[in-house]
Design a protein around this motif. Structure first.
Motif, PDB file in Angstrom:
ATOM      1  N   GLU A  77       0.832  -1.204   0.000  1.00 35.50           N
ATOM      2  CA  GLU A  77       0.000   0.000   0.000  1.00 35.50           C
ATOM      3  C   GLU A  77       0.866   1.252   0.000  1.00 35.50           C
ATOM      4  O   GLU A  77       0.550   2.243  -0.675  1.00 35.50           O
ATOM      5  N   ALA A  78       1.958   1.214   0.743  1.00 38.18           N
ATOM      6  CA  ALA A  78       2.901   2.337   0.690  1.00 38.18           C
ATOM      7  C   ALA A  78       3.402   2.503  -0.739  1.00 38.18           C
ATOM      8  O   ALA A  78       3.478   3.617  -1.265  1.00 38.18           O
ATOM      9  N   GLY A  79       3.720   1.380  -1.375  1.00 37.63           N
ATOM     10  CA  GLY A  79       4.187   1.421  -2.764  1.00 37.63           C
ATOM     11  C   GLY A  79       3.127   2.009  -3.686  1.00 37.63           C
ATOM     12  O   GLY A  79       3.416   2.859  -4.530  1.00 37.63           O
ATOM     13  N   HIS A  80       1.880   1.589  -3.496  1.00 41.66           N
ATOM     14  CA  HIS A  80       0.800   2.092  -4.354  1.00 41.66           C
ATOM     15  C   HIS A  80       0.607   3.591  -4.158  1.00 41.66           C
ATOM     16  O   HIS A  80       0.401   4.330  -5.112  1.00 41.66           O
ATOM     17  N   GLY A  81       0.682   4.015  -2.904  1.00 40.29           N
ATOM     18  CA  GLY A  81       0.591   5.448  -2.639  1.00 40.29           C
ATOM     19  C   GLY A  81       1.686   6.181  -3.397  1.00 40.29           C
ATOM     20  O   GLY A  81       1.452   7.207  -4.045  1.00 40.29           O
ATOM     21  N   LEU A  82       2.866   5.604  -3.356  1.00 39.36           N
ATOM     22  CA  LEU A  82       4.007   6.239  -4.013  1.00 39.36           C
ATOM     23  C   LEU A  82       3.825   6.295  -5.538  1.00 39.36           C
ATOM     24  O   LEU A  82       4.081   7.325  -6.168  1.00 39.36           O
ATOM     25  N   LYS A 158      -1.873  -5.170 -10.635  1.00 44.08           N
ATOM     26  CA  LYS A 158      -1.082  -6.395 -10.694  1.00 44.08           C
ATOM     27  C   LYS A 158      -0.709  -6.843  -9.281  1.00 44.08           C
ATOM     28  O   LYS A 158      -0.758  -8.015  -8.947  1.00 44.08           O
ATOM     29  N   GLU A 159      -0.360  -5.869  -8.443  1.00 43.56           N
ATOM     30  CA  GLU A 159       0.071  -6.219  -7.093  1.00 43.56           C
ATOM     31  C   GLU A 159      -1.105  -6.481  -6.157  1.00 43.56           C
ATOM     32  O   GLU A 159      -0.993  -7.236  -5.206  1.00 43.56           O
TER      33      GLU A 159
ATOM     34  N   TYR B  43      10.465  -0.373  -6.509  1.00 39.08           N
ATOM     35  CA  TYR B  43      10.078  -0.875  -7.832  1.00 39.08           C
ATOM     36  C   TYR B  43      10.551  -2.296  -8.148  1.00 39.08           C
ATOM     37  O   TYR B  43      10.300  -2.784  -9.242  1.00 39.08           O
ATOM     38  N   THR B  44      11.275  -2.947  -7.235  1.00 35.69           N
ATOM     39  CA  THR B  44      11.704  -4.325  -7.556  1.00 35.69           C
ATOM     40  C   THR B  44      11.342  -5.312  -6.453  1.00 35.69           C
ATOM     41  O   THR B  44      12.077  -6.255  -6.192  1.00 35.69           O
ATOM     42  N   ARG B  45      10.188  -5.092  -5.827  1.00 36.76           N
ATOM     43  CA  ARG B  45       9.822  -5.993  -4.734  1.00 36.76           C
ATOM     44  C   ARG B  45       9.405  -7.368  -5.245  1.00 36.76           C
ATOM     45  O   ARG B  45       9.301  -8.315  -4.495  1.00 36.76           O
ATOM     46  N   ARG B  46       9.083  -7.460  -6.527  1.00 33.54           N
ATOM     47  CA  ARG B  46       8.619  -8.738  -7.074  1.00 33.54           C
ATOM     48  C   ARG B  46       9.504  -9.193  -8.227  1.00 33.54           C
ATOM     49  O   ARG B  46       9.005  -9.573  -9.271  1.00 33.54           O
TER      50      ARG B  46
END
Lengths: 319, 95, 267
Positions: A77-82, A158-159, B43-46
């Protein structure tokens, strides 16, 4: 001048109608830019604030496997926010300004996160119901007219697909567990069902921006369409789990090939939107606090980067 | 805003050996080293990457969309640049 | 099972002494990774900036994965049918074997960074040794984890440098954190009874050698951070023998809450 402007706007609409993407440096109407910034940043804020109700249970997750999954999910979720803040930044908004608007209460985020998470079943409900609803909202946005937003949404969707599954798995494990666990699952569904239906926003008749947003293809289905889709999707899943959807008016309608369902408590909806939900204050306060307490850290990193740059420049001159 | 924001960086990722780096998005970082690490964490967690480039966004110069016609349309009629423009007799193989 | 050289060919069957001490040692590694991961996970959603929120969660996830590998191995060594979750969720604070450092509360970001840095220095150098050690199972776990730890030590070292050589405030905070936490550094390389026995058998590396590597790294980083290396600090210990600070009890109460409230269920 006016004719030129008109032409530009017409050309712009023609590109959208032809399902072409708009990219950051392309001409766009001011209102399109503003609406997008509002929508994308609101979505980003929702991801950010959305970390809190689940983050709340990371330290209490009941197994090491669940702890890993939940932490990875909240981190996503932090990633999506970013990703979303990044998309909005291509429109000329700064992340700092967007955060300032969140912190001052000027910008909104999804009201669902103003409900408390009270039991482990809530981790199931948030994943299964809330993320399920979010996915319905988000999948069409992968084809939205603004390129960076669409690309961010592709990544998010996707995530996101594991999020709903892990939520359902939590529910299924509870429902197949002890009577106490089953009761925990039902109690969770009772609390989350209606707030989730509210996530799709007010009824179409009360949603004045929908028409323009549909025309610009930054929204691709109406609120009521998505709500109906959600109910049709979730009711069989609840039945599979052996849970009762807390709506006495829920009934299959053969003619429309969908469920009829009761009306959302719109008074509650507007109250939570206005800041009177159980957790509105805590959520915002937690975000403001994190930001303020992080200020010295961000400042130190900048100061150090500056010192290092100067030292390297001095070294280059000496050499 | 009393405090300056960390600069914005554009992130490019090579998803596997043999492929080009591709733009994936942006992020904030105080310096280049941190930008690379943040890119790795964001950007590379997966398993999305094997190599990362970062460029401070202010250093990216982009063409102007208003120039699109002047820039790209002149290529439209240079069809002789494409192999399909040429007729090769059926009996000639491997050309 | 693993790519590491098979130890069985090189060594004879483990002595009863090794067998008796390996279980508590592996458990100690597991507890240490779990408790530190737990502490880091408390930051999730509250970090100073989104990018670092993700970084801390990544480190926590690495440590959590490492903890699970150790718990699974410990359960196998014990051979009494306990699972990773039984070991993590159903032992009391006095049975936990993590060193005191990792159970210390997060404090501010400087506190978290200093705690992490002290641990990363030890952890990375320990794993480097374990990965070529004679226990194939531990070597396999270390082989995987050392790559993660190499990233952790890079991350925390750079932050120590940024905070030390950043602003006046960041320097004040990082110095305060060092003053608070340095007294827990010594325990990491002070062998417990189990570790001594395993060192004698060659399963656990010589901690004096690791300490020297740690000191060298600390000296390099602190120099760049313009921070003095603390000298003559009285070192606290006891965690590895189950004598903990008061903080661990609260942490476990939270961590174990569901398993303790509803015993014996699947989640």
């Amino acid at each position: 001048m006016e004719t030129l402007e008109l032409t530009q706007e017409e050309q712009f609409q023609a590109r959208i109608d032809a399902d072409m993407r708009i990219e950051p440096k392309d001409w766009m109407p001011d209102a399109y830019r503003k609406t997008l910034i509002r929508q994308i940043s609101q979505h980003a804020h929702s991801e950010l604030v959305g970390m809190l109700p689940e983050g709340n249970w990371i330290t209490r997750a009941p197994s090491l496997k669940r702890k890993s999954i939940l932490l990875a999910k909240v981190q996503d979720e932090a990633g999506h926010g970013l990703y979303l803040y990044s998309a909005a930044e291509t429109l000329g908004a700064s992340r700092d300004q967007m955060l300032a608007d969140l912190h001052s209460g000027k910008a909104k985020y999804s009201s669902i996160f103003n409900y408390p998470t009270l039991s482990w079943a809530d981790m199931g409900c948030v994943g299964w119901l809330v993320d399920g609803a979010a996915i319905l909202n988000q999948v069409p946005l992968c084809r939205t007219s603004y390129g960076p937003y669409a690309r961010a949404m592709v990544r998010v969707c996707k995530e996101e697909s594991f999020h709903q599954r892990q939520g359902f798995e939590i529910m299924q494990t509870l429902c197949e567990g002890s009577p106490e666990q089953k009761a925990m699952a039902q109690e969770g569904l009772n609390r989350w069902w209606w707030p989730t239906l509210m996530m799709f926003g007010p009824k179409d008749s009360e949603s004045p921006n929908t028409e323009q947003s549909m025309k610009w293809r930054i929204k691709r289905f109406t609120n009521d369409e998505l709500r109906q889709k959600f109910v049709d999707m979730m009711v069989p899943q609840a039945e599979f789990l052996g849970l009762t959807v807390p709506d006495p008016n829920l009934k299959w309608n053969e003619a429309k090939q969908g469920y009829d369902f009761g009306d959302v408590d719109w008074e509650e909806f507007w109250n939570v939107v206005k800041g009177n939900g159980m957790c509105n204050q805590e959520r915002l306060q937690a975000r403001v606090q994190a930001h303020e307490e992080g200020a010295w850290v961000r400042e130190a990193a900048l100061a150090h980067a500056e010192k290092r740059k100067q030292r390297e420049a001095a070294k280059a001159v000496a050499a | 805003m009393s405090q300056k924001e960390w600069p914005l960086w554009e992130v490019f990722i090579r998803s596997k050996q043999g492929l080009d780096h591709k733009h994936v998005g942006s992020l904030h970082a105080a310096d280049a080293e941190m930008a690379i690490q943040n890119a790795r964490d964001v950007y590379t967690r997966r398993l999305e990457g094997v190599s990362i480039w970062v460029v401070e966004s202010k250093h990216v110069h982009a063409s102007n969309p208003d120039d699109a016609a002047a820039f790209y349309e002149p290529a439209n009629d240079k069809i002789y640049r494409h192999p399909t423009f040429y007729q090769v007799p059926d009996s000639i193989k491997h050309m | 099972m693993t790519d590491s050289p098979m130890p069985a060919q090189a060594t004879t069957a483990p002595t009863p002494e090794v067998q008796a001490n390996l279980f508590p040692f592996v458990l100690q590694l597991a507890d240490t990774s779990l408790i530190l991961a737990h502490r880091l996970s408390e930051w999730c959603g509250h970090g100073p900036i989104l990018e670092q929120d993700l970084a801390m969660a990544n480190i926590a996830l690495d440590l959590l994965g490492e903890a699970r590998s150790y718990y699974q191995y410990a359960a196998e060594l014990e051979g009494k049918g306990r699972t990773e979750d039984d070991l993590a969720y159903l032992r009391s604070a006095v049975e936990y074997r993590n060193p005191l450092l990792v159970e210390q509360p997060n404090g501010d970001f400087a506190g978290t960074i200093v705690r992490q840095f002290i641990y990363d220095c030890f952890h990375y150098h320990l794993l480097l040794q374990l990965k070529s050690g004679p226990d194939a199972h531990l070597a396999a776990i270390a082989e995987k984890s050392v790559k993660e730890a190499a990233y952790h030590i890079k991350w925390s070292s750079e932050w120590v440098i940024r905070l030390g050589d950043g602003t006046e405030e960041s320097r004040r905070r990082v110095e305060k954190a060092i003053n608070t936490l340095w007294r827990y550094a010594g325990e990491l390389t002070t062998p417990s009874a189990a570790e001594k026995a395993l060192q004698a058998a060659g399963l656990v590396p010589d901690y004096a050698a690791i300490q020297a590597q740690v000191d060298a790294h600390v000296a390099r980083v602190f120099e760049e951070a313009t921070l003095p290396v603390p000298q003559g600090v009285f070192m606290q210990k006891g965690g590895k023998d189950g004598r903990h600070s008061e903080h661990l009890g609260y942490l476990l109460a939270e961590l174990q809450y569901l398993q303790r409230t509803y015993p014996g269920l699947q989640w």
